[in-house]
Design an enzyme around this catalytic site. Structure first.
Site, PDB file in Angstrom:
ATOM      1  CD  GLU A 284      -2.941   0.969   0.138  1.00 56.79           C
ATOM      2  OE1 GLU A 284      -3.720   0.011   0.154  1.00 56.79           O
ATOM      3  OE2 GLU A 284      -2.949   1.832  -0.747  1.00 56.79           O
ATOM      4  CG  ASP A 288      -1.341   4.588  -1.137  1.00 53.37           C
ATOM      5  OD1 ASP A 288      -1.988   4.030  -2.041  1.00 53.37           O
ATOM      6  OD2 ASP A 288      -1.604   4.445   0.068  1.00 53.37           O
ATOM      7  CB  SER A 484      -5.481   0.714  -2.765  1.00 52.46           C
ATOM      8  OG  SER A 484      -5.656   0.395  -1.452  1.00 52.46           O
ATOM      9  CG  ASP A 525     -22.765   9.552 -16.028  1.00 55.44           C
ATOM     10  OD1 ASP A 525     -22.504   8.915 -14.982  1.00 55.44           O
ATOM     11  OD2 ASP A 525     -23.931   9.810 -16.413  1.00 55.44           O
ATOM     12  CB  ILE A 526     -18.977   5.257 -14.620  1.00 56.06           C
ATOM     13  CG1 ILE A 526     -17.618   5.959 -14.569  1.00 56.06           C
ATOM     14  CG2 ILE A 526     -18.813   3.749 -14.794  1.00 56.06           C
ATOM     15  CD1 ILE A 526     -16.771   5.825 -15.815  1.00 56.06           C
ATOM     16  N   GLY A 544     -25.856   9.835 -14.658  1.00 60.99           N
ATOM     17  CA  GLY A 544     -25.829  10.746 -13.516  1.00 60.99           C
ATOM     18  C   GLY A 544     -25.154  10.063 -12.338  1.00 60.99           C
ATOM     19  CG  ASP A 546     -23.624   5.383 -10.540  1.00 64.70           C
ATOM     20  OD1 ASP A 546     -22.690   4.876  -9.885  1.00 64.70           O
ATOM     21  OD2 ASP A 546     -23.487   5.780 -11.724  1.00 64.70           O
TER      22      ASP A 546
END
Ligand SMILES: *[C@@H]1O[C@H](CO)[C@@H](O)[C@H](O)[C@H]1NC(C)=O
Ligand SMILES: *[C@@H]1O[C@H](CO)[C@@H](O)[C@H](O)[C@H]1NC(C)=O
Ligand SMILES: *[C@@H]1O[C@H](CO)[C@@H](O)[C@H](O)[C@H]1NC(C)=O
Ligand SMILES: *[C@@H]1O[C@H](CO)[C@@H](O)[C@H](O)[C@H]1NC(C)=O
Ligand SMILES: *[C@@H]1O[C@H](CO)[C@@H](O)[C@H](O)[C@H]1NC(C)=O
Ligand SMILES: *[C@@H]1O[C@H](CO)[C@@H](O)[C@H](O)[C@H]1NC(C)=O
Ligand SMILES: *[C@@H]1O[C@H](CO)[C@@H](O)[C@H](O)[C@H]1NC(C)=O
Ligand SMILES: *[C@@H]1O[C@H](CO)[C@@H](O)[C@H](O)[C@H]1NC(C)=O
Length: 565
Positions: A284, A288, A484, A525-526, A544, A546
């Site tokens: 991690e 990052d 992550s 937008d997905i 829109g 979600d």
């Protein structure tokens, strides 16, 4: 029944006895019937075990703080961008002197003293033995064993304070909060358990199966020519003994950003006894730092903030530690990326509110906090065929945090089927998303929420970014999957925008959510994908906002315009 009886007895005693020591009735601050599943009670805790108890005192002006946050963060408001100083925030949250003396008098009657443990003094800490804590809090501290990991933790199933202190104390911890210990927690680490994409990885070296910084720069239109801006800084949280390796970052840059000098690196800040151990970097920590430095190159300094366990060995103690470190800094990084989460069922409402209030203070200071939405879909790692109630991740579900969900590539991005998402158990829906959430709820089957989630509450994620086949160097090259990676990608984008804003003499963006929902057209937008679980379809990505992909994935060039650049 037992409690009621106890209260009646205490009241009788206070009437009958001349001794002030018996004069106080008690108020149960929190009680749970049993520890969370997975924990067993292994018996009373040793009397002489020392607990560092934190008491969160009632703050002078919580609603003033919240109003300020929205005024400062809502585009178009007269106060937009006028973030508060350290002292101005402290003024809003400092407890009254009456509260401080009431609490100190109570502690003194138990021969205890407290120390200030937050910059404004609204949290005080006391070192005391289990025996003293049991007497002080009418508690029964026991040793609980985490059956999965074998680790033990000392907690109580119930605790009380004198009823007359109720107006002065919000919460005490560690008491009834049951986080798994950070070191052994699997769910805390969003990515590590899912780092095995290699096996499924096609040989084809494309952005679909090998997502590199070059892919992200292209996909989200991120510029590489923003000039160095030392006044914009990006903080990367490191919990759970996750260190970030400088050598791995160098190898990552050589491989994926040959245009950036491979000497480009991050600095470390150690909080609450944290260490950044170069002999033992973690997935991690590496992910990052590689995905922030790998995207922003030399434009924005990156600060890896390693949080240790001086303030407690669990996530819900370490979150206040990093919040306090930022609040205690007159000039902290303006963006904080946190790729960590745990289900909010591990903590009670008062504890969640107390930590979320810390994020509101960061928001007032003009700090954007990005938190991973989680990697276990709506079942949160529970058996997806057994659970009914959707699991909710924290701190993503705090309304003062920007929650980042995950997408995967299938030509255009679609919502990742394990992206954490849903509705807070504790916080009502904030105004910035109320209309979008209401519109989304209309797309759900009738009565879909019943028993699954609380449809009147804060919904998340707020936005999303790519989460699968993400390249990382951990000794050797590999790919990972998880929110992550989505989180530092989004954090880097906002740190770059801040660099441009600061160079133009403008305020950094600060708390992002009102800006994000006011500028949905600055995101792709997905509209496909879902996260089934808990014997349900989970949530669909829709047109829109979600509750799986938020407003979608960022488009830097449009965000730039939205930010007035
Ligand atoms: C506090 O200390 C005094 C003096 O040592 C002792 O008499 C008293 O019993 C102690 N009270 C508690 C609550 O421990
Ligand atoms: C805040 O920082 C000062 C030094 O600048 C330090 O003395 C103090 O202990 C810190 N307070 C907290 C609550 O961390
Ligand atoms: C509690 O003990 C720790 C060391 O274990 C010390 O750093 C801290 O100052 C003590 N706090 C109080 C309130 O005495
Ligand atoms: C750093 O990691 C190495 C290898 O795991 C370990 O031997 C060493 O004790 C660690 N140092 C610290 C300060 O934690
Ligand atoms: C999620 O998608 C993967 C393939 O990408 C599939 O193997 C897995 O079964 C899906 N999980 C659910 C819960 O649908
Ligand atoms: C839903 O959450 C709200 C707080 O926003 C709370 O008042 C309400 O009781 C909750 N409803 C249920 C059914 O738990
Ligand atoms: C998801 O979309 C499908 C196809 O449109 C629809 O049949 C289903 O009811 C939707 N489920 C939810 C939970 O929104
Ligand atoms: C939905 O719930 C309402 C009351 O909560 C009930 O009257 C109605 O019949 C339910 N509809 C369905 C389709 O279950």
């Amino acid at each position: 029944m037992m409690v009621k009886l106890g209260l009646v007895l205490a009241a009788l005693l206070s009437g009958a006895s001349a001794s002030p020591h018996h004069a106080r009735s008690t108020h149960v601050l929190h009680r749970r019937d049993a520890p969370p599943s997975g924990f067993v009670n292994s018996g009373a805790a040793p009397d002489d075990h020392v607990i560092n108890l934190k008491l969160a005192l009632v703050q002078s002006d919580v609603s003033g703080l919240e109003q300020k946050v929205y005024a400062l963060s809502t585009p178009g408001n007269a106060e937009y961008g006028q973030h508060l100083s350290k002292e101005e925030v402290e003024e809003l949250v400092v407890p009254s002197s009456e509260s401080v003396s009431a609490v100190n008098d109570w502690l003194a009657s138990h021969n205890l003293t407290s120390q200030v443990s937050s910059p404004a003094g609204d949290v005080r800490s006391v070192n005391l033995t289990v025996k003293q804590a049991n007497a002080l809090l009418d508690a029964s501290y026991s040793t609980f064993t985490n059956q999965k990991t074998g680790s033990t933790t000392i907690r109580t199933l119930s605790y009380s304070i004198p009823a007359d202190l109720r107006p002065h104390i919000n919460v005490a911890y560690p008491t009834t909060q049951f986080p798994p210990t950070s070191v052994s927690s699997q769910s805390l680490l969003a990515s590590s358990s899912r780092i095995n994409d290699n096996i499924a990885r096609a040989l084809l070296d494309s952005c679909a199966t090998s997502f590199t910084p070059a892919c992200a720069l292209e996909l989200y239109s991120i510029p590489t020519n923003v000039p160095f801006q030392s006044d914009s800084r990006l903080g990367i949280a490191g919990f759970s003994d996750q260190s970030a390796g400088a050598a791995d970052l160098k190898a990552f840059l050589e491989k994926y950003r040959p245009d950036v000098p491979d000497s480009t690196t991050f600095t470390s800040e150690l909080v609450a006894g944290g260490v950044n151990n170069q002999s033992n970097p973690g997935v991690e920590g590496n992910l990052d730092t590689q995905w922030s430095v790998g995207l922003i190159g030399q434009t924005v300094p990156v600060v890896f903030v390693a949080v240790g366990d001086d303030d407690g060995d669990d996530f819900f103690s370490q979150l206040p530690a990093i919040i306090n470190a930022f609040l205690n800094d007159t000039n902290p990084p303006q963006v904080l990326s946190m790729s960590y989460s745990l289900p909010d069922s591990f903590i009670d409402q008062a504890t969640a509110s107390s930590i979320c209030n810390g994020f509101a203070q960061l928001a007032a200071r003009g700090i954007s906090v990005l938190a991973a939405s989680g990697d276990y879909g709506v079942d949160g790692g529970e058996d997806p065929t057994q659970c009914h109630e959707f699991q909710v991740e924290f701190p993503a579900s705090c309304p003062y945090v920007t929650a980042v969900g995950g997408t995967i590539s299938q030509g255009p991005e679609v919502a990742w089927n394990s992206s954490g998402s849903g509705f807070s158990s504790y916080f009502p829906v904030p105004s910035y998303q109320a209309a979008d959430v209401a519109a989304f709820l209309k797309t759900l089957p009738a009565n879909y929420s019943t028993g699954h989630f609380n449809a009147s509450n804060r919904a998340f994620p707020d936005l999303s970014a790519r989460a699968d086949f993400v390249e990382i160097v951990e000794g050797e090259s590999q790919t990972g999957t998880g929110t992550s990676s989505s989180t530092p990608i989004v954090a880097s984008i906002f740190a770059l925008l801040n660099a441009e804003l600061i160079a133009a003499g403008k305020s950094p963006l600060g708390f992002l959510n009102p800006f994000i929902y006011a500028n949905k057209d600055a995101f792709t937008d997905i509209v496909a994908g879902a996260n089934p679980g808990c014997n349900s379809e989970g949530f669909n990505a829709t047109q829109g906002w979600d509750a799986i992909s938020g407003v979608g994935t960022p488009i830097y060039t449009k965000l730039r315009t939205a930010a007035g650049l």
